[in-house]
Each structure stands twice: as C-alpha cells, then as structure tokens.
Motif scaffolding. Structure first.
Motif, short mmCIF file in Angstrom:
data_model
loop_
_atom_site.label_atom_id
_atom_site.label_comp_id
_atom_site.label_asym_id
_atom_site.label_seq_id
_atom_site.Cartn_x
_atom_site.Cartn_y
_atom_site.Cartn_z
N ILE A 15 0.85 -1.20 0.00
CA ILE A 15 0.00 0.00 0.00
C ILE A 15 0.88 1.25 0.00
O ILE A 15 1.75 1.40 0.85
N ILE A 18 -3.15 6.08 1.15
CA ILE A 18 -4.48 5.93 1.73
C ILE A 18 -5.09 7.32 1.80
O ILE A 18 -4.53 8.24 2.40
N ASN A 22 -9.89 5.13 0.80
CA ASN A 22 -9.44 4.24 -0.27
C ASN A 22 -7.95 3.95 -0.13
O ASN A 22 -7.18 4.82 0.28
N GLU A 23 -7.57 2.72 -0.48
CA GLU A 23 -6.18 2.32 -0.42
C GLU A 23 -5.68 2.01 -1.83
O GLU A 23 -6.37 1.36 -2.62
N THR A 190 4.12 3.43 3.57
CA THR A 190 2.71 3.71 3.35
C THR A 190 2.40 5.12 3.83
O THR A 190 2.83 5.52 4.92
N VAL A 192 -0.55 8.03 4.63
CA VAL A 192 -1.95 8.34 4.91
C VAL A 192 -2.13 9.85 4.76
O VAL A 192 -1.40 10.63 5.37
N TYR A 209 -5.36 3.49 10.89
CA TYR A 209 -4.33 2.93 10.01
C TYR A 209 -3.01 2.67 10.73
O TYR A 209 -2.00 2.38 10.09
#
Length: 446
Positions: A15, A18, A22-23, A190, A192, A209
């Motif tokens: 991933i 985010i 939605n990812e 990842t 966010v 998350y």
C-alpha cells in the motif's frame, strides 16, 4: 521512466497511498503515473509551466510525477481563493492549468506573461523538470521560488527501505509536505493523507491505520492537546513525531512528551529556499538540534543561521536574491544559540524581534515562560509600536477559564517576575477565544 517511478513500480502490491477511505498500491500508483504521462505527453510540450490546482490526493501525486517525467515546470496550488490562484498563476508564468475531476484531468490553457523568465529558460535548456513554490508570508506578495526538480528528487536516491506508515500532514505546495512525500516514496512506506486537518480527523486516521510517524507543526500538536483528541483515540502505534516550520516552546514540548511518553520527538529544519536538511535532536525533551546532512553546510553569522545546500533554489521569479550571499549562502532569518558540542537552538526570527528601548526581546522566550503558567492553553507574543520605547511586548493568551483582561494581566505580571527581565514582561495582555493560526498551522503574529 525515471529511477523513482521504476522504484515505485518495484514495490508492487504494498500500500502506497491511503486517502478518503481508499487504499492504493504502489503498482496502482505506477500505473496511474504512466497513464497520466501518456496523456500529458500528447497535450503538453516539455518545459511548459503547469499549475496543478489540488491538494494531496492519489491522482494529484500521480500527475505530479507524470509532469516530472514530461520535464515540465510544476506549480502546485492548494488555495481555493480565486484572487490568490490568479496571482500565483501570473507570477509563475503558467502556460496550462490542470484540475482533477473524478480522476480525469481537465486541461486549460493559460495566457499570462508574454515574456518567459530566464530561470525557466535555463531549465528548458538543461532539459529538466522544475518546481515553483510560494512563500507563506503574511505580508506583501508571496515570493515565487524555483527549484531544479531533478536535483531535488535525485537527493532521495538510494534511501534505505522502511516498513512504516506516515501521516502526511503538511500540504502539497509546501516544501515540508513534498519532502515527506519524496522521502516516503523513496523508502517504500505507506502514506496516509487527511481529507481535512482538524485534530479529531487526524487522530482518527492514526488509530485506524496504525500510523507510526506524524510530521506536524508545534501549533497543530498543541491543538491535539487542547482538543483532547489524543484521549479519544488509540494513538499507541505512534513511534515518532517530527516538528518544524516554527519554533517549539520548551514547555509545550514537555507537555507533549508527558502525553506521549513512548514517542520519540525529532525537530526538523528546512526552508523553501534550501530544502529540508537531516537533523538530530539532543533528546525528545530538548529543542536543541544538530544539522547532520552531507548535502548541507551551515554557519552562524551574528547569531543568524546561514545555510548552503545542493538542493537550494535557482532563484526567485519575482524577487531579488538579497537573502543570498554572492557565494551562495542563504541567510535564513533564524536566530540561533550555538552550543559547544555542535548543537544549536532556534530561538526565533530576526524579523519578529521586539525592540524595547534598544533592548531585544525574543517572542519565543516570553512564550516559553507563559506556557508554564497553569491554565494557559496557548499564547502569541509580538511587538506593538510605542512612542516612548519604540515597541512594547504584547501577549495574546488563551486560558482554559473565564478571566477578565485585568486579572489576566495581573497573573501574567506576577508569574513572569523573576523569570524574565522587566522589559520582557508583557505590558499588554489580550485574551483569545480560540487558538489563532494560519492555514499552514503556524502562529499568526501581528
């Protein structure tokens, strides 16, 4: 494709982004970059100055790298105020505007300046991409700074991969926000992205998350404390909070460490002109830092920090280079104290110094004392003209109790006695009803 897009592709199903619930995987990001690149390559010429009217989202990140691949000069614009947008488009000499509607790109030709700035001509001659960022100063016309984007992105090459989740707090048109984006992508982490930047929403994302790293301003971190959002969500995943963009008060840092005892606090440093430099903090409870970056040189001249980096701007599109020396040192305007072992402490900005009858007062020093008072949630200190002393010290304070101005003034005077020299003690005290901050979550000094 460039090394960074190839690296994004190599991270596969992990991933990457985010946003809005939605990812998106690294593979999806690479595919979106290639799809947008095919589109912009057909519609835009290399070297064109392109404004992206958007804050962070999956599509705007992909578009940024598609334009980079097409060797465009990119102007990220997050403002929603038409007059501000128009001013930035004109100063940057934009040729096209791109907005994003439901994942689709909308192109609009822009007819601004008739003459192209020499720095943009230089980028075109070098056949590289560029980046235009604007200062966030509260007075005057924002300065338009132009970077060689290839040099900036290449400075992140060969970073060690990290299995972490970052929350990207700073904005798309801010050097700190872009630095975090580029750093995260080059490490395969990842990211966010908040839909809005209120403390409840951000803390909710940290819980949902399991965010490990939160970069933010001291003002925003104080908002988390004031709102008590940290008590409503599980923030135990946090390993590190980085802070910058404005001075951190020592007393506020201690409050934060009490609330997040297991979290490491790291002070960052950078400017829009020079990029973000790697730093070390003496400890999680100290506002002393060391600039520890092979790409950065620094020196202190008359108490002011001078910086020279490999990623600094080529120049300004609408401003003289008066803040740069002839040999390339940028005069940051940051006032610092230097320790014997190489650590420094940023104590304020030279333009914010208060001159009381010839004596200099640092707002941050007074704020650090006021933050130690019981029931003080926030404070802003600034100078106000005075016919006798030139200036006086004024403090705007947010208390967590109902209090009159006269009682607040008495409390402040009594508390500061013995902790500050007499001329540093606020002569006027004003009351705030809520925290006052700019759109960049920095203190709004008058």
């Amino acid at each position: 494709m460039s090394w960074i897009v190839d690296y994004i592709q190599s991270k596969g199903g992990q991933i990457a982004v985010i946003f809005g619930g939605n990812e998106y995987s690294y593979t999806q990001l690479a595919e979106q970059i290639r799809m947008y690149y095919d589109e912009v390559q057909n519609k835009l010429y290399s070297g064109a100055v392109i404004a992206i009217i958007s804050d962070y989202c999956f599509e705007s990140i992909a578009l940024f790298f598609a334009l980079y691949e097409n060797r465009n000069i990119i102007v990220p614009v997050t403002s929603r105020i038409e007059a501000e947008i128009e001013e930035k488009l004109s100063v940057a000499g934009c040729n096209y505007i791109i907005s994003i509607e439901k994942g689709y790109l909308e192109f609009k030709e822009y007819f601004g300046k008739n003459e192209t700035h020499l720095l943009i001509c230089d980028l075109r001659t070098m056949n590289v991409s560029g980046l235009v960022l604007f200062s966030s100063g509260s007075t005057g016309v924002p300065k338009a700074m132009i970077h060689n984007l290839n040099t900036l992105i290449d400075s992140f090459r060969n970073k060690k991969g990290r299995n972490l989740t970052f929350l990207i707090f700073l904005m798309f048109d801010h050097i700190g926000g872009l630095n975090t984006l580029l750093s995260c992508l080059s490490m395969g982490t990842t990211m966010v992205f908040p839909v809005n930047r209120n403390p409840e929403h951000v803390c909710g994302l940290i819980e949902k998350y399991k965010v490990n790293v939160l970069p933010a301003s001291p003002t925003f971190l104080n908002l988390i404390l004031i709102s008590e959002s940290y008590m409503k969500y599980d923030l135990s995943s946090l390993r590190m909070i980085t802070y910058g963009t404005e001075p951190m008060q020592d007393a506020l840092l201690l409050r934060l460490k009490d609330v997040f005892p297991e979290v490491k606090f790291l002070q960052t440093f950078g400017t829009s002109e020079t990029g973000i430099s790697q730093t070390l903090s003496r400890s999680s409870t100290s506002t002393q830092l060391k600039i520890d970056d092979p790409n950065t040189e620094y020196k202190i001249v008359d108490g002011e920090l001078f910086i020279r980096t490999k990623t600094q701007i080529l120049g300004y599109l609408n401003y003289s280079m008066e803040h740069f020396t002839d040999d390339g040192w940028f005069k940051t305007g940051d006032l610092v104290e230097e320790m014997d072992d190489g650590y420094i402490k940023i104590v304020g900005r030279n333009k914010e110094l208060i001159n009381v009858g010839g004596e200099k007062v640092l707002p941050s020093e007074v704020e650090s004392v006021l933050f130690q008072m019981e029931r003080v949630k926030d404070c802003i200190v600034f100078g106000e003209s005075n016919p006798i002393t030139g200036q006086i010290v004024v403090a705007k304070i947010l208390f967590d109790e109902d209090i009159s101005v006269s009682d607040a003034k008495k409390k402040v005077t009594l508390f500061c006695q013995g902790k500050l020299e007499r001329y540093k003690i606020p002569v006027r005290v004003l009351l705030m009803k809520e925290v006052e901050f700019s759109e960049r979550f920095k203190k709004k000094r008058l």
